[in-house]
Design a protein around this motif. Structure first.
Motif, PDB file in Angstrom:
ATOM      1  N   THR A  28       0.880  -0.967   0.005  1.00  0.00           N
ATOM      2  CA  THR A  28      -0.043  -0.013  -0.086  1.00  0.00           C
ATOM      3  C   THR A  28       1.068   1.330  -0.180  1.00  0.00           C
ATOM      4  OG1 THR A  28      -1.483  -1.358   1.274  1.00  0.00           O
ATOM      5  CG2 THR A  28      -1.718   1.114   1.260  1.00  0.00           C
ATOM      6  N   LYS A  29       1.895   1.048   0.744  1.00  0.00           N
ATOM      7  CA  LYS A  29       2.722   2.356   0.758  1.00  0.00           C
ATOM      8  C   LYS A  29       3.460   2.688  -0.489  1.00  0.00           C
ATOM      9  CE  LYS A  29       6.590   3.900   3.879  1.00  0.00           C
ATOM     10  NZ  LYS A  29       7.598   3.673   4.872  1.00  0.00           N
ATOM     11  N   LEU A  30       3.767   1.374  -1.212  1.00  0.00           N
ATOM     12  CA  LEU A  30       4.570   1.490  -2.287  1.00  0.00           C
ATOM     13  C   LEU A  30       3.804   2.145  -3.240  1.00  0.00           C
ATOM     14  CD1 LEU A  30       7.175   0.891  -4.296  1.00  0.00           C
ATOM     15  CD2 LEU A  30       5.994  -1.351  -4.389  1.00  0.00           C
ATOM     16  N   ALA A  31       2.158   1.385  -3.253  1.00  0.00           N
ATOM     17  CA  ALA A  31       1.404   2.071  -4.495  1.00  0.00           C
ATOM     18  C   ALA A  31       1.188   3.529  -4.483  1.00  0.00           C
ATOM     19  CB  ALA A  31       0.116   1.414  -4.038  1.00  0.00           C
ATOM     20  N   TRP A  32       1.086   4.064  -3.222  1.00  0.00           N
ATOM     21  CA  TRP A  32       0.973   5.506  -2.893  1.00  0.00           C
ATOM     22  C   TRP A  32       2.290   6.339  -3.314  1.00  0.00           C
ATOM     23  CZ3 TRP A  32      -2.973   8.599  -2.187  1.00  0.00           C
ATOM     24  CH2 TRP A  32      -4.203   8.053  -1.608  1.00  0.00           C
ATOM     25  N   LYS A  33       3.368   5.819  -2.904  1.00  0.00           N
ATOM     26  CA  LYS A  33       4.586   6.348  -3.512  1.00  0.00           C
ATOM     27  C   LYS A  33       4.520   6.772  -5.034  1.00  0.00           C
ATOM     28  CE  LYS A  33       9.529   5.567  -3.809  1.00  0.00           C
ATOM     29  NZ  LYS A  33      10.061   6.672  -3.753  1.00  0.00           N
ATOM     30  N   GLN A  34       4.142   5.448  -5.680  1.00  0.00           N
ATOM     31  CA  GLN A  34       4.198   5.348  -7.308  1.00  0.00           C
ATOM     32  C   GLN A  34       3.109   6.246  -7.883  1.00  0.00           C
ATOM     33  OE1 GLN A  34       3.615   1.107  -7.899  1.00  0.00           O
ATOM     34  NE2 GLN A  34       5.972   0.803  -7.643  1.00  0.00           N
ATOM     35  N   PHE A  35       1.882   6.499  -7.100  1.00  0.00           N
ATOM     36  CA  PHE A  35       0.976   7.234  -7.457  1.00  0.00           C
ATOM     37  C   PHE A  35       1.321   8.624  -7.403  1.00  0.00           C
ATOM     38  CE2 PHE A  35      -2.833   9.717  -6.223  1.00  0.00           C
ATOM     39  CZ  PHE A  35      -3.467   9.611  -7.381  1.00  0.00           C
ATOM     40  N   LEU A  36       1.865   9.192  -6.307  1.00  0.00           N
ATOM     41  CA  LEU A  36       2.171  10.550  -6.076  1.00  0.00           C
ATOM     42  C   LEU A  36       3.315  10.917  -6.901  1.00  0.00           C
ATOM     43  CD1 LEU A  36       1.889  10.426  -2.219  1.00  0.00           C
ATOM     44  CD2 LEU A  36       0.403  11.744  -3.884  1.00  0.00           C
ATOM     45  N   GLU A  37       4.274  10.148  -7.124  1.00  0.00           N
ATOM     46  CA  GLU A  37       5.453  10.439  -8.023  1.00  0.00           C
ATOM     47  C   GLU A  37       5.012  10.627  -9.449  1.00  0.00           C
ATOM     48  OE1 GLU A  37       9.364   8.598  -5.738  1.00  0.00           O
ATOM     49  OE2 GLU A  37       8.496   7.600  -7.377  1.00  0.00           O
ATOM     50  N   LEU A  38       4.031   9.742  -9.939  1.00  0.00           N
ATOM     51  CA  LEU A  38       3.360   9.899 -11.400  1.00  0.00           C
ATOM     52  C   LEU A  38       2.557  10.882 -11.403  1.00  0.00           C
ATOM     53  CD1 LEU A  38       3.288   8.389 -14.036  1.00  0.00           C
ATOM     54  CD2 LEU A  38       1.152   7.251 -13.190  1.00  0.00           C
ATOM     55  N   ASP A  39       1.948  11.515 -10.334  1.00  0.00           N
ATOM     56  CA  ASP A  39       1.134  12.689 -10.465  1.00  0.00           C
ATOM     57  C   ASP A  39       1.904  13.806 -10.507  1.00  0.00           C
ATOM     58  OD1 ASP A  39      -1.189  14.333 -10.094  1.00  0.00           O
ATOM     59  OD2 ASP A  39      -0.187  14.934  -8.467  1.00  0.00           O
ATOM     60  N   SER A  40       3.342  13.677  -9.802  1.00  0.00           N
ATOM     61  CA  SER A  40       4.071  14.870 -10.155  1.00  0.00           C
ATOM     62  C   SER A  40       4.723  14.907 -11.555  1.00  0.00           C
ATOM     63  CB  SER A  40       5.239  14.889  -9.188  1.00  0.00           C
ATOM     64  OG  SER A  40       6.283  15.728  -9.198  1.00  0.00           O
ATOM     65  N   GLU A  41       4.972  13.903 -12.258  1.00  0.00           N
ATOM     66  CA  GLU A  41       5.490  13.727 -13.310  1.00  0.00           C
ATOM     67  C   GLU A  41       4.508  14.446 -14.286  1.00  0.00           C
ATOM     68  OE1 GLU A  41       6.990   9.940 -14.482  1.00  0.00           O
ATOM     69  OE2 GLU A  41       8.721  10.046 -13.123  1.00  0.00           O
ATOM     70  N   ARG A  42       3.228  14.027 -14.133  1.00  0.00           N
ATOM     71  CA  ARG A  42       2.110  14.330 -15.178  1.00  0.00           C
ATOM     72  C   ARG A  42       1.897  15.934 -15.192  1.00  0.00           C
ATOM     73  NH1 ARG A  42      -2.043   9.420 -14.031  1.00  0.00           N
ATOM     74  NH2 ARG A  42      -1.496   7.905 -15.507  1.00  0.00           N
ATOM     75  N   GLN A  43       2.025  16.384 -13.946  1.00  0.00           N
ATOM     76  CA  GLN A  43       1.801  17.743 -13.692  1.00  0.00           C
ATOM     77  C   GLN A  43       3.008  18.555 -14.761  1.00  0.00           C
ATOM     78  OE1 GLN A  43       0.700  19.845  -9.958  1.00  0.00           O
ATOM     79  NE2 GLN A  43       0.742  17.734  -9.074  1.00  0.00           N
ATOM     80  N   ARG A  44       4.219  18.209 -14.233  1.00  0.00           N
ATOM     81  CA  ARG A  44       5.373  18.467 -15.105  1.00  0.00           C
ATOM     82  C   ARG A  44       5.247  18.429 -16.703  1.00  0.00           C
ATOM     83  NH1 ARG A  44      10.611  16.274 -14.990  1.00  0.00           N
ATOM     84  NH2 ARG A  44       9.636  14.631 -15.835  1.00  0.00           N
ATOM     85  N   THR A  86       3.314  10.815   6.255  1.00  0.00           N
ATOM     86  CA  THR A  86       1.781  10.582   6.029  1.00  0.00           C
ATOM     87  C   THR A  86       1.506   9.574   6.992  1.00  0.00           C
ATOM     88  OG1 THR A  86       2.125   8.681   4.569  1.00  0.00           O
ATOM     89  CG2 THR A  86       2.254  10.673   3.675  1.00  0.00           C
ATOM     90  N   ARG A  87       0.004   9.131   6.769  1.00  0.00           N
ATOM     91  CA  ARG A  87      -0.539   8.204   7.575  1.00  0.00           C
ATOM     92  C   ARG A  87       0.150   6.764   7.568  1.00  0.00           C
ATOM     93  NH1 ARG A  87      -6.702   8.533   5.871  1.00  0.00           N
ATOM     94  NH2 ARG A  87      -5.853  10.653   5.690  1.00  0.00           N
ATOM     95  N   PHE A  88       1.099   6.751   6.205  1.00  0.00           N
ATOM     96  CA  PHE A  88       1.624   5.354   5.962  1.00  0.00           C
ATOM     97  C   PHE A  88       3.006   5.313   6.343  1.00  0.00           C
ATOM     98  CE2 PHE A  88      -2.029   5.798   2.911  1.00  0.00           C
ATOM     99  CZ  PHE A  88      -2.955   4.743   3.248  1.00  0.00           C
ATOM    100  N   GLY A  89       3.246   6.265   7.207  1.00  0.00           N
ATOM    101  CA  GLY A  89       4.632   6.638   7.490  1.00  0.00           C
ATOM    102  C   GLY A  89       5.310   7.419   6.611  1.00  0.00           C
ATOM    103  N   THR A  90       6.713   7.586   6.562  1.00  0.00           N
ATOM    104  CA  THR A  90       7.393   8.600   5.901  1.00  0.00           C
ATOM    105  C   THR A  90       7.669   8.087   4.411  1.00  0.00           C
ATOM    106  OG1 THR A  90       8.593   9.230   7.584  1.00  0.00           O
ATOM    107  CG2 THR A  90       9.669   9.778   5.468  1.00  0.00           C
ATOM    108  N   LEU A  91       7.173   9.020   3.441  1.00  0.00           N
ATOM    109  CA  LEU A  91       7.500   8.428   2.165  1.00  0.00           C
ATOM    110  C   LEU A  91       8.540   9.543   1.536  1.00  0.00           C
ATOM    111  CD1 LEU A  91       3.723   8.195   0.623  1.00  0.00           C
ATOM    112  CD2 LEU A  91       5.055   6.515   1.210  1.00  0.00           C
ATOM    113  N   ARG A  92       9.565   8.861   0.898  1.00  0.00           N
ATOM    114  CA  ARG A  92      10.523   9.668   0.216  1.00  0.00           C
ATOM    115  C   ARG A  92      10.117   9.761  -1.340  1.00  0.00           C
ATOM    116  NH1 ARG A  92      16.679   9.740   1.634  1.00  0.00           N
ATOM    117  NH2 ARG A  92      15.804  11.163   2.946  1.00  0.00           N
ATOM    118  N   LEU A  93       9.854  10.800  -1.719  1.00  0.00           N
ATOM    119  CA  LEU A  93       9.178  11.274  -3.073  1.00  0.00           C
ATOM    120  C   LEU A  93      10.247  11.706  -4.009  1.00  0.00           C
ATOM    121  CD1 LEU A  93       5.574  12.173  -2.384  1.00  0.00           C
ATOM    122  CD2 LEU A  93       6.322   9.974  -2.738  1.00  0.00           C
ATOM    123  N   ARG A  94      10.237  11.534  -5.219  1.00  0.00           N
ATOM    124  CA  ARG A  94      10.884  12.085  -6.418  1.00  0.00           C
ATOM    125  C   ARG A  94      10.050  13.060  -6.902  1.00  0.00           C
ATOM    126  NH1 ARG A  94      14.111   9.424 -10.863  1.00  0.00           N
ATOM    127  NH2 ARG A  94      11.821   8.924 -11.383  1.00  0.00           N
TER     128      ARG A  94
END
Length: 399
Positions: free
Chosen positions: A34-50, A80-88
């Motif tokens: 779950t934590k990995l899925a959120w990490k990937q989702f948030l990083e992908l959102d950042s890339e898409r915005q860019r 976050t509620r899932f712990g610390t996420l290190r995001l690109r």
């Protein structure tokens, strides 16, 4: 019933450990995925915005030398509620693109910030709070960060002090609690003066608290004038119950001159008995109790006369003080009989002080006066929210 050929396999301690490890592994995998899925989702959102920004700006700036070139990524930790996420976090040469699920400049999720504040309000030191939160978020929170987040409560404290009060309270209970605060000159005690109101329908609220160095007339006048200024003018106020403090008794007529005053019998009994000889203790106690347990004010006054005749020779000063205070000790007889027990003491507010002492005991000493206000506000706000759906039934009967 078991089949006759079935074998009973004993659940050994080894097997129990195997099951426990299996459960832990399963839920650990689910949590990790779950934590990995959120990490990937948030990083992908950042890339898409860019990428959207780059395409849009490239079209808008056709022919210009200032093209929105991509400029790689930078890493940043978010609790976050899932712990610390290190995001690109994706970026161009001009700007970076935080995931939309992460509030800009808000590195800690609201739940974690609330956890930090609640741990502090429970009496845990700022350094210990950081270590406790680290168990959940995998990131040690500094004492400075904890202090900054708890300072956010100051606005809520100001709101509590400035809130308008309705003028439909029938009974007002006033008392003070002593707390220790660390000062440059050493540890000192401060008095927290508190007001608790009850309406005729049994609704109750902790209305105000005021930090002072003592309980003089001027100190208590400050609290009463604050109540009056905020709307509690006393048009429906029938009785003010106090702990017997002389400064408070003198302050009441200056703000609420037409309201009856009742001194607390628990405090008075303590004063009566503190200097009584051991051999006289039980007899003095029974004689004093006969006054507030009487069936009417006339019977209470008769009980006092018997008490005076019996003890004025041995305890003259104590009897004279009791006679001086007697009118304000018997004010409760003017109210409905089923309310007498509630109105003759400040016990309702003393129960709140029990919680104040319990919550502040682990702190030993407050670091500053602002932290005192935050703690008291937290405790009182919790009581007020709890009482929204719980009225005092004995007062409801009188409505």
């Amino acid at each position: 019933d078991l089949h006759p050929m079935a074998k009973i396999i004993p659940i050994t301690e080894h097997y129990q450990h195997f099951l426990a490890d299996l459960k832990e592994s399963f839920w650990g995998d689910v949590y990790g995925q779950t934590k990995l899925a959120w990490k990937q989702f948030l990083e992908l959102d950042s890339e898409r915005q860019r990428d959207r920004y780059a395409v849009r700006e490239a079209y808008r700036r056709r022919g210009s030398r200032r093209q929105p070139y991509r400029n790689g990524y930078y890493e940043r930790d978010f609790v976050t509620r899932f712990g610390t996420l290190r995001l690109r976090v994706a970026r161009t040469r001009e700007k970076s693109f935080l995931p939309r699920g992460i509030k800009r400049f808000q590195r800690r999720a609201d739940e974690v910030a609330m956890l930090i504040r609640e741990a502090f309000l429970r009496g845990i030191s700022t350094r210990a709070v950081g270590r406790v939160v680290a168990l959940l978020t995998e990131e040690v929170v500094s004492a400075t960060t904890v202090s900054r987040l708890t300072r956010d409560l100051d606005g809520a404290v100001r709101g509590f002090h400035e809130a308008r009060l309705s003028d439909d309270y029938a009974y007002l209970f006033l008392d003070g609690v002593s707390l220790r605060v660390r000062r440059p000159a050493g540890r000192k005690r401060v008095q927290m003066l508190v007001a608790y109101g009850v309406k005729r329908d049994g609704t109750r609220h902790l209305l105000a608290f005021l930090r002072r160095q003592g309980e003089s007339q001027a100190d208590w006048e400050g609290l009463l004038q604050d109540l009056y200024r905020r709307g509690l003018e006393g048009k429906h106020l029938g009785l003010i119950v106090t702990d017997g403090c002389a400064g408070l008794a003198a302050a009441i007529p200056t703000v609420y001159p037409r309201v009856r005053h009742q001194r607390c019998w628990v405090h008075k009994m303590r004063n009566i008995l503190e200097k009584v000889r051991r051999r006289d203790y039980d007899e003095v106690k029974t004689g004093a109790q006969a006054m507030y347990l009487a069936e009417s004010r006339a019977q209470a006054e008769a009980a006092f006369r018997r008490f005076r005749a019996r003890w004025r020779r041995e305890y003259g000063a104590m009897v004279r003080r009791l006679e001086r205070d007697l009118p304000e000790l018997l004010s409760f007889f003017a109210f409905p009989r089923h309310l007498w027990r509630k109105l003759r003491t400040t016990n309702v507010i003393e129960r709140c002080f029990v919680e104040v002492r319990r919550r502040t005991r682990p702190m030993v000493c407050f670091v500053n006066v602002e932290s005192v206000d935050r703690i008291i506000y937290s405790i009182f706000q919790r009581f007020n929210l709890e009482w929204k759906t719980r009225t005092l039934s004995v007062f409801t009967q009188a409505a």
